[in-house]
Design a protein around this motif. Structure first.
Motif, PDB file in Angstrom:
ATOM      1  N   LEU A 111      19.593 -45.156  18.262  1.00  0.00           N
ATOM      2  CA  LEU A 111      19.217 -45.443  19.654  1.00  0.00           C
ATOM      3  C   LEU A 111      20.462 -45.779  20.471  1.00  0.00           C
ATOM      4  O   LEU A 111      20.666 -45.279  21.585  1.00  0.00           O
TER       5      LEU A 111
ATOM      6  N   GLU B 287      23.957 -41.193  26.956  1.00  0.00           N
ATOM      7  CA  GLU B 287      23.360 -41.286  28.294  1.00  0.00           C
ATOM      8  C   GLU B 287      24.343 -41.937  29.265  1.00  0.00           C
ATOM      9  O   GLU B 287      24.576 -41.454  30.379  1.00  0.00           O
TER      10      GLU B 287
ATOM     11  N   ARG C 178      19.855 -46.785  35.484  1.00  0.00           N
ATOM     12  CA  ARG C 178      18.462 -47.184  35.256  1.00  0.00           C
ATOM     13  C   ARG C 178      17.948 -47.958  36.461  1.00  0.00           C
ATOM     14  O   ARG C 178      17.795 -49.160  36.421  1.00  0.00           O
TER      15      ARG C 178
ATOM     16  N   TRP D 118      11.119 -44.269  35.118  1.00  0.00           N
ATOM     17  CA  TRP D 118      10.839 -42.844  35.211  1.00  0.00           C
ATOM     18  C   TRP D 118      11.480 -42.219  36.453  1.00  0.00           C
ATOM     19  O   TRP D 118      10.989 -41.224  36.972  1.00  0.00           O
TER      20      TRP D 118
ATOM     21  N   ASP E 277      15.868 -39.584  24.208  1.00  0.00           N
ATOM     22  CA  ASP E 277      14.899 -40.447  23.538  1.00  0.00           C
ATOM     23  C   ASP E 277      14.762 -40.042  22.080  1.00  0.00           C
ATOM     24  O   ASP E 277      14.899 -38.869  21.730  1.00  0.00           O
TER      25      ASP E 277
ATOM     26  N   ASP F 230      12.831 -53.333  20.947  1.00  0.00           N
ATOM     27  CA  ASP F 230      13.600 -52.357  21.717  1.00  0.00           C
ATOM     28  C   ASP F 230      13.374 -50.925  21.266  1.00  0.00           C
ATOM     29  O   ASP F 230      13.970 -50.005  21.830  1.00  0.00           O
ATOM     30  N   LEU F 231      12.586 -50.723  20.274  1.00  0.00           N
ATOM     31  CA  LEU F 231      12.429 -49.365  19.770  1.00  0.00           C
ATOM     32  C   LEU F 231      11.030 -49.172  19.201  1.00  0.00           C
ATOM     33  O   LEU F 231      10.571 -49.975  18.377  1.00  0.00           O
ATOM     34  N   THR F 232      10.376 -48.136  19.654  1.00  0.00           N
ATOM     35  CA  THR F 232       9.049 -47.775  19.147  1.00  0.00           C
ATOM     36  C   THR F 232       9.127 -46.375  18.571  1.00  0.00           C
ATOM     37  O   THR F 232       9.649 -45.458  19.219  1.00  0.00           O
ATOM     38  N   LEU F 233       8.644 -46.240  17.358  1.00  0.00           N
ATOM     39  CA  LEU F 233       8.680 -44.944  16.690  1.00  0.00           C
ATOM     40  C   LEU F 233       7.322 -44.587  16.123  1.00  0.00           C
ATOM     41  O   LEU F 233       6.672 -45.465  15.528  1.00  0.00           O
TER      42      LEU F 233
ATOM     43  N   HIS G   3       8.167 -42.108  19.472  1.00  0.00           N
ATOM     44  CA  HIS G   3       8.213 -42.492  20.883  1.00  0.00           C
ATOM     45  C   HIS G   3       6.782 -42.604  21.409  1.00  0.00           C
ATOM     46  O   HIS G   3       5.962 -41.704  21.219  1.00  0.00           O
ATOM     47  N   PRO G   4       6.477 -43.727  22.041  1.00  0.00           N
ATOM     48  CA  PRO G   4       5.081 -44.015  22.381  1.00  0.00           C
ATOM     49  C   PRO G   4       4.430 -43.026  23.340  1.00  0.00           C
ATOM     50  O   PRO G   4       3.212 -42.917  23.384  1.00  0.00           O
ATOM     51  N   ARG G   5       5.240 -42.300  24.108  1.00  0.00           N
ATOM     52  CA  ARG G   5       4.631 -41.375  25.063  1.00  0.00           C
ATOM     53  C   ARG G   5       4.848 -39.911  24.694  1.00  0.00           C
ATOM     54  O   ARG G   5       4.409 -39.014  25.404  1.00  0.00           O
TER      55      ARG G   5
ATOM     56  N   ARG H  97       3.293 -35.728  26.229  1.00  0.00           N
ATOM     57  CA  ARG H  97       4.301 -35.086  27.069  1.00  0.00           C
ATOM     58  C   ARG H  97       4.557 -33.651  26.614  1.00  0.00           C
ATOM     59  O   ARG H  97       5.276 -33.399  25.638  1.00  0.00           O
TER      60      ARG H  97
HETATM   61  N1  LIG Z   1      11.687 -44.083  20.723  1.00  0.00           N
HETATM   62  C1  LIG Z   1      12.457 -44.545  21.711  1.00  0.00           C
HETATM   63  N2  LIG Z   1      13.473 -43.810  22.176  1.00  0.00           N
HETATM   64  C2  LIG Z   1      14.242 -44.272  23.186  1.00  0.00           C
HETATM   65  N3  LIG Z   1      14.113 -45.474  23.759  1.00  0.00           N
HETATM   66  C3  LIG Z   1      13.114 -46.257  23.322  1.00  0.00           C
HETATM   67  C4  LIG Z   1      12.241 -45.821  22.288  1.00  0.00           C
HETATM   68  N4  LIG Z   1      11.347 -46.810  22.048  1.00  0.00           N
HETATM   69  C5  LIG Z   1      11.640 -47.803  22.873  1.00  0.00           C
HETATM   70  N5  LIG Z   1      12.699 -47.489  23.651  1.00  0.00           N
HETATM   71  C6  LIG Z   1      13.250 -48.383  24.642  1.00  0.00           C
HETATM   72  O1  LIG Z   1      12.921 -47.903  25.915  1.00  0.00           O
HETATM   73  C7  LIG Z   1      13.881 -48.407  26.805  1.00  0.00           C
HETATM   74  C8  LIG Z   1      13.872 -47.600  28.059  1.00  0.00           C
HETATM   75  O2  LIG Z   1      14.319 -46.305  27.746  1.00  0.00           O
HETATM   76  P1  LIG Z   1      14.540 -45.242  28.878  1.00  0.00           P
HETATM   77  O3  LIG Z   1      15.295 -45.859  30.000  1.00  0.00           O
HETATM   78  O4  LIG Z   1      15.123 -44.028  28.257  1.00  0.00           O
HETATM   79  O5  LIG Z   1      13.037 -45.023  29.330  1.00  0.00           O
HETATM   80  P2  LIG Z   1      12.533 -43.857  30.196  1.00  0.00           P
HETATM   81  O6  LIG Z   1      13.123 -42.596  29.686  1.00  0.00           O
HETATM   82  O7  LIG Z   1      12.733 -44.146  31.641  1.00  0.00           O
HETATM   83  O8  LIG Z   1      10.975 -43.875  29.922  1.00  0.00           O
HETATM   84  P3  LIG Z   1      10.229 -43.382  28.651  1.00  0.00           P
HETATM   85  O9  LIG Z   1      10.479 -44.406  27.585  1.00  0.00           O
HETATM   86  O10 LIG Z   1       8.818 -43.316  29.097  1.00  0.00           O
HETATM   87  O11 LIG Z   1      10.795 -42.047  28.281  1.00  0.00           O
HETATM   88  C9  LIG Z   1      15.174 -48.333  26.042  1.00  0.00           C
HETATM   89  O12 LIG Z   1      16.059 -49.329  26.436  1.00  0.00           O
HETATM   90  C10 LIG Z   1      14.758 -48.508  24.618  1.00  0.00           C
HETATM   91  O13 LIG Z   1      15.088 -49.792  24.137  1.00  0.00           O
END
Ligand SMILES: Nc1ncnc2c1ncn2[C@@H]1O[C@H](COP(=O)(O)OP(=O)(O)OP(=O)(O)O)[C@@H](O)[C@H]1O
Ligand SMILES: Nc1nc2c(c(=O)[nH]1)N=C(CO)CN2
Length: 614
Positions: A370, A377, A384, A388, A396, A409-412, A414-416, A420
């Motif tokens: 991550l 990035e 940021r 979105w 991601d 800080d991390l979901t696996l 990816h929750p969405r 998508r």
């Molecule tokens: N599987 C993952 N991959 C990347 N970031 C993650 C994941 N799970 C949780 N996060 C957390 O999400 C936070 C926000 O990530 P990011 O700014 O890329 O979100 P986003 O791209 O705007 O929205 P989305 O998470 O819906 O894609 C990161 O700081 C990270 O800690």
């Protein structure tokens, strides 16, 4: 004062720590004039390593940091080694070699030449450079340390490339070709006999036969924490790098770290396996406070990454991001999906995105991965501002092995990801049998078809990594109705391939670049553009990475399109058009009737965008 006010930011968006070596001295044979190469003179070197020292401090463990003694010994070897005309070259060699230490994110090098043949009184001549792993990479290869001058002559380096700390060998053990390698500078015809290298030599940077090094000298060849290098011939002591306080510079606000980076130290980032190694090192225990996301795998783990961009030259950003990801130590890219133009999902009104998916394997822990993705990035100017919101680059982690878990800080996975199409569709293109684990998961191809934004995928391009401007008889410009590029005059012309890819001096991090609306992304660029080398050529280690499934699966699935040649003439269809533009790949039906819910027949979307202005 340092030549480089402001520190380097780590993957968590905070300034890195530094380790400094000041006033290393050694006799070298560098210079344009004959007598400089023959007689030698004293050189001085200051080095600042940008590192994260927390893991080493937590365990009080030398092996978890970069030994300054080893670095000093390397510096002496380089200074006393093969002659270069320029101290710029010497500094670059030092930077490239220091960056082969896995924990070093960046390095500042100053090379002093106080006895330079300058016919006026002067105190010192010096060159200072800052190099890192992502944005400003070294322009030369690292120097193998430990042999005689002849043995370590640069001509003996493998024909590879600029290595920036990520010396990766493909499975067959051959040297991997790194994209757009800088030419290794030719060694001088006469290499002066160099003094025997002194000091300890880091095992990771030394050829096996050179490990039997000289014993450490009684007097170290380097000075730590001494006043800055003071040329012996100078009447006035110099203060180069004195007070080298690496704080974040003015206007260089740390990136908002989200909720990442405030937690336990990602130990593996510092003590990741030393490459080149065909196989990963045995697992290193995670930080005691770590969770499952800090566990360093014993073997490679398959991962899927989703990339997106809708600000600036998105296609180039994504290309560069692929290159950057491939250079991350402990991450090996296997496949890159077609490039999809997709309607923005969620957030404010914004331009279309370009999205792709990368299948890779890693020996990094999930959290380190991550952080590495976030570093890429950040290097691409990611801001940021709002959830979105538009972005130069998003990377991601869609999935990591079979982990299904959620931490702060991390979901696996990816929750969405499951909802998508802009992730699922490119992913299914390169792995039609993929399955997304976790709640709401399932076969990726099926999920892609039912995702709410499935209709928002406007087109895909297969050879987007390498589609340099075309020329030659069979590379006819596509007629307007099938060309998704702007008119020839508007087509962006990629700059000639730089000596080091990506460009040695890329756009500043917060560069305002035209949005895709003004700069549509072409698949087939105009034939009027001068023939230009592809800005990025897949390295050998990338095989069989491509725009589709690996070669072995092609055999099982005759419906899979042959992988386009990465460079050179591209496949054309019966109209003389690039095949990907007209969607004539065997597995890309051109009619909606041929869609079925099952992969891969349901592939679609090749062809012109329905609009180019989003
Ligand atoms: N599987 C993952 N991959 C990347 N970031 C993650 C994941 N799970 C949780 N996060 C957390 O999400 C936070 C926000 O990530 P990011 O700014 O890329 O979100 P986003 O791209 O705007 O929205 P989305 O998470 O819906 O894609 C990161 O700081 C990270 O800690
Ligand atoms: N089409 C598209 N929409 C998005 C994307 C993206 O990559 N593509 N990323 C988002 C946040 O990660 C939010 N919305």
């Amino acid at each position: 004062m340092s030549q480089f006010p402001g520190g380097l930011l780590g993957p968590d968006g905070f300034p890195l720590d530094t380790i400094r070596l000041v006033g290393i001295r050694a006799t070298g044979y560098h210079g344009v004039l004959d007598h400089e190469k023959r007689d030698g003179q004293e050189f001085g070197v200051d080095v600042t390593l940008h590192v994260d020292t927390r893991a080493a401090a937590a365990g009080d463990e030398l092996s978890a940091t970069t030994s300054y003694a080893d670095v000093a010994a390397d510096v002496v070897d380089i200074v006393t080694g093969p002659s270069a005309d320029l101290i710029e070259t010497v500094a670059e060699r030092i930077a490239a070699t220091v960056l082969t230490n896995p924990g070093v994110h960046g390095v500042d090098v100053t090379v002093h030449k106080p006895e330079a043949p300058i016919p006026v009184p002067f105190d010192d001549a010096a060159v200072s450079i800052r190099r890192d792993r992502v944005v400003r990479r070294p322009a030369v290869a690292p120097v193998p340390i430990g042999g005689s001058a002849e043995e370590s002559a640069l001509e003996n380096l493998p024909p590879a490339p600029v290595v920036v700390g990520h010396v990766r060998l493909p499975d067959d053990g051959a040297a991997a070709a790194v994209p757009a390698a800088a030419p290794v500078p030719a060694p001088p015809t006469e290499v002066p006999a160099a003094p025997v290298p002194t000091g300890a030599i880091p095992a990771g940077a030394v050829p096996a036969e050179a490990v039997a090094a000289e014993p450490a000298p009684a007097e170290p060849a380097y000075v730590v924490d001494a006043p800055s290098f003071e040329p012996t011939a100078a009447a006035v002591p110099l203060a180069v790098d004195e007070g080298d306080v690496h704080t974040v510079g003015e206007g260089e606000a740390p990136v908002e770290p989200d909720d990442a980076g405030t937690g336990p130290v990602a130990v593996d980032e510092v003590i990741a396996p030393t490459e080149p190694e065909p196989e990963p090192e045995p697992a290193v225990p995670a930080a005691p406070t770590g969770d499952v996301m800090d566990v360093v795998p014993e073997k490679f783990v398959d991962v899927v990454l989703a990339l997106g961009s809708n600000v600036g030259d998105s296609k180039q950003s994504l290309r560069d991001a692929v290159t950057d990801l491939d250079r991350i130590q402990g991450l090996e890219l296997r496949e890159v999906a077609p490039l999809a133009r997709t309607e923005a999902v969620g957030g404010p009104d914004q331009d279309d995105y370009l999205n792709t998916v990368v299948i890779a394997r890693t020996t990094l822990s999930p959290r380190s991965l991550l952080h590495e993705c976030q570093a890429v990035e950040t290097a691409h100017g990611r801001e940021r501002a709002e959830r979105w919101g538009p972005r130069t680059l998003d990377v991601d982690i869609v999935s990591y092995g079979s982990i299904v878990d959620e931490t702060r800080d991390l979901t696996l996975p990816h929750p969405r990801a499951r909802e998508r199409a802009f992730v699922l569709e490119p992913w299914a293109q390169i792995d039609p049998d993929a399955v997304l684990l976790g709640l709401g998961g399932g076969p990726v191809a099926a999920l892609a078809g039912t995702a709410p934004d499935a209709g928002g995928i406007r087109w895909m391009a297969l050879d987007w990594l390498t589609d340099a401007p075309m020329s030659g008889p069979q590379e006819t410009v596509a007629p307007a109705e099938v060309q998704e590029a702007p008119a020839p005059a508007q087509a962006p012309t990629p700059a000639p391939a730089p000596a080091v890819a990506p460009p040695a001096d890329p756009a500043p991090v917060h560069d305002e670049r035209p949005a895709p609306a003004e700069q549509p992304v072409p698949v087939a660029a105009a034939s009027t553009a001068p023939p230009t080398p592809a800005p990025w050529a897949p390295p050998e280690s990338f095989q069989p990475v491509g725009y589709g499934r690996p070669a072995e699966r092609d055999v099982e699935r005759p419906d899979f399109p042959a992988r386009p040649q990465p460079v050179g003439p591209r496949p054309v269809d019966s109209q003389g058009l690039p095949a990907q533009v007209t969607g004539q790949q065997p597995n890309v039906p051109s009619t909606p009737e041929s869609w079925t819910p099952s992969a891969p027949q349901r592939r679609r979307v090749l062809g012109p965008p329905d609009d180019t202005t989003s």
